[in-house]
Design a protein around this motif. Structure first.
Motif, PDB file in Angstrom:
ATOM      1  N   SER A 108       3.362  -4.002  -0.246  1.00 33.39           N
ATOM      2  CA  SER A 108       3.896  -5.116  -1.032  1.00 33.39           C
ATOM      3  C   SER A 108       5.000  -4.632  -1.974  1.00 33.39           C
ATOM      4  CB  SER A 108       2.776  -5.776  -1.845  1.00 33.39           C
ATOM      5  OG  SER A 108       1.805  -6.350  -0.991  1.00 33.39           O
ATOM      6  N   ALA A 109       4.821  -3.447  -2.542  1.00 30.70           N
ATOM      7  CA  ALA A 109       5.852  -2.875  -3.417  1.00 30.70           C
ATOM      8  C   ALA A 109       7.141  -2.658  -2.628  1.00 30.70           C
ATOM      9  CB  ALA A 109       5.376  -1.559  -4.010  1.00 30.70           C
ATOM     10  N   PHE A 110       7.003  -2.143  -1.395  1.00 32.58           N
ATOM     11  CA  PHE A 110       8.184  -1.923  -0.551  1.00 32.58           C
ATOM     12  C   PHE A 110       8.912  -3.235  -0.290  1.00 32.58           C
ATOM     13  CE2 PHE A 110      10.184  -1.734   3.671  1.00 32.58           C
ATOM     14  CZ  PHE A 110      11.082  -0.693   3.459  1.00 32.58           C
ATOM     15  N   GLN A 111       8.168  -4.318  -0.054  1.00 26.37           N
ATOM     16  CA  GLN A 111       8.791  -5.623   0.176  1.00 26.37           C
ATOM     17  C   GLN A 111       9.553  -6.090  -1.061  1.00 26.37           C
ATOM     18  OE1 GLN A 111       9.019  -7.214   3.109  1.00 26.37           O
ATOM     19  NE2 GLN A 111       7.972  -5.419   3.945  1.00 26.37           N
ATOM     20  N   ALA A 112       8.979  -5.887  -2.228  1.00 27.74           N
ATOM     21  CA  ALA A 112       9.653  -6.276  -3.476  1.00 27.74           C
ATOM     22  C   ALA A 112      10.926  -5.455  -3.676  1.00 27.74           C
ATOM     23  CB  ALA A 112       8.716  -6.098  -4.661  1.00 27.74           C
ATOM     24  N   TYR A 113      10.826  -4.148  -3.477  1.00 26.91           N
ATOM     25  CA  TYR A 113      12.006  -3.298  -3.613  1.00 26.91           C
ATOM     26  C   TYR A 113      13.075  -3.680  -2.590  1.00 26.91           C
ATOM     27  CZ  TYR A 113       9.220  -0.120  -6.554  1.00 26.91           C
ATOM     28  OH  TYR A 113       8.455   0.435  -7.558  1.00 26.91           O
ATOM     29  N   SER A 114      12.654  -4.048  -1.387  1.00 34.54           N
ATOM     30  CA  SER A 114      13.603  -4.444  -0.342  1.00 34.54           C
ATOM     31  C   SER A 114      14.399  -5.679  -0.753  1.00 34.54           C
ATOM     32  CB  SER A 114      12.868  -4.711   0.975  1.00 34.54           C
ATOM     33  OG  SER A 114      12.301  -3.526   1.487  1.00 34.54           O
ATOM     34  N   LYS A 115      13.722  -6.635  -1.389  1.00 34.80           N
ATOM     35  CA  LYS A 115      14.425  -7.830  -1.868  1.00 34.80           C
ATOM     36  C   LYS A 115      15.459  -7.453  -2.917  1.00 34.80           C
ATOM     37  CE  LYS A 115      10.585 -11.042  -1.057  1.00 34.80           C
ATOM     38  NZ  LYS A 115       9.549 -11.884  -1.710  1.00 34.80           N
TER      39      LYS A 115
END
Length: 209
Positions: A108-115
């Motif tokens: 989930s952290a990776f998804q947030a950073y990706s955004k």
């Protein structure tokens, strides 16, 4: 003060007008002016009231920051996360990822950073690069890691310059080039990368390269 004489009191009146007519960004600016004491007597309770009542990216971001840091309100990282998730302000994506990372929710952290990386938030670009480099929360992809770290480096991110330097020292995803590595290491140190400063200091102390 762009093109007109700076007047916080006049600005405050205009933001009040906007807020009264349903403009959520007016809510943010009123909160900010109360928080900082610009054009009005400083009042953190009123600032928080405006932030909390505004349905705006900046209001959500400010509420998240206050809750995460325990400023003006009791610290509550879960509630802070919920505000960051509602905001599209670039830095909100970074702090969303940061709080998820603390909970070991790496995917989930990776998804947030990706955004955040999509709007070129440099800390998010760096984090995506590191996650890809280590296969954390996503598939290992060092070629993409190099690309993201390069983007972050172009945004003058010191730790990204350091990581690229290490790639050139090791010949990882690029042709080994010690001169390029040293150049990047010096740039990283000038950009206040702690790791770069320590390593460069050691090289000077021991006469390496």
């Amino acid at each position: 003060g762009f093109g007109v004489k700076q007047a916080y009191e006049k600005a405050f009146q205009l933001f009040q007008y906007l807020y009264a007519h349903g403009d959520d960004r007016g809510s943010y600016y009123l909160g900010y002016m109360y928080e900082m004491g610009y054009g009005v007597e400083q009042d953190e309770q009123k600032a928080m009231m405006y932030y909390e009542n505004g349905h705006d990216d900046m209001c959500y971001y400010q509420m998240g920051m206050h809750l995460m840091l325990g400023q003006s309100v009791h610290q509550d990282e879960e509630k802070a996360l919920s505000y960051f998730e509602k905001s599209h302000y670039p830095d909100a994506y970074f702090y969303q990822g940061f709080l998820l990372e603390k909970q070991h929710e790496y995917a989930s952290a990776f998804q947030a950073y990706s955004k955040g990386s999509q709007v070129y938030q440099r800390e998010c670009l760096y984090k995506v690069g590191m996650y890809l480099n280590h296969g954390l929360g996503t598939d290992l992809n060092q070629k993409e890691a190099y690309r993201y770290l390069t983007y972050s480096y172009y945004c003058l991110h010191g730790d990204s310059a350091y990581q690229l330097s290490m790639m050139y020292f090791d010949g990882l995803m690029v042709k080994k080039d010690v001169n390029k590595a040293i150049e990047l290491l010096k740039q990283a140190a000038h950009l206040y990368s702690q790791e770069a400063c320590l390593l460069l200091g050691r090289f000077y102390g021991e006469g390496h390269y």
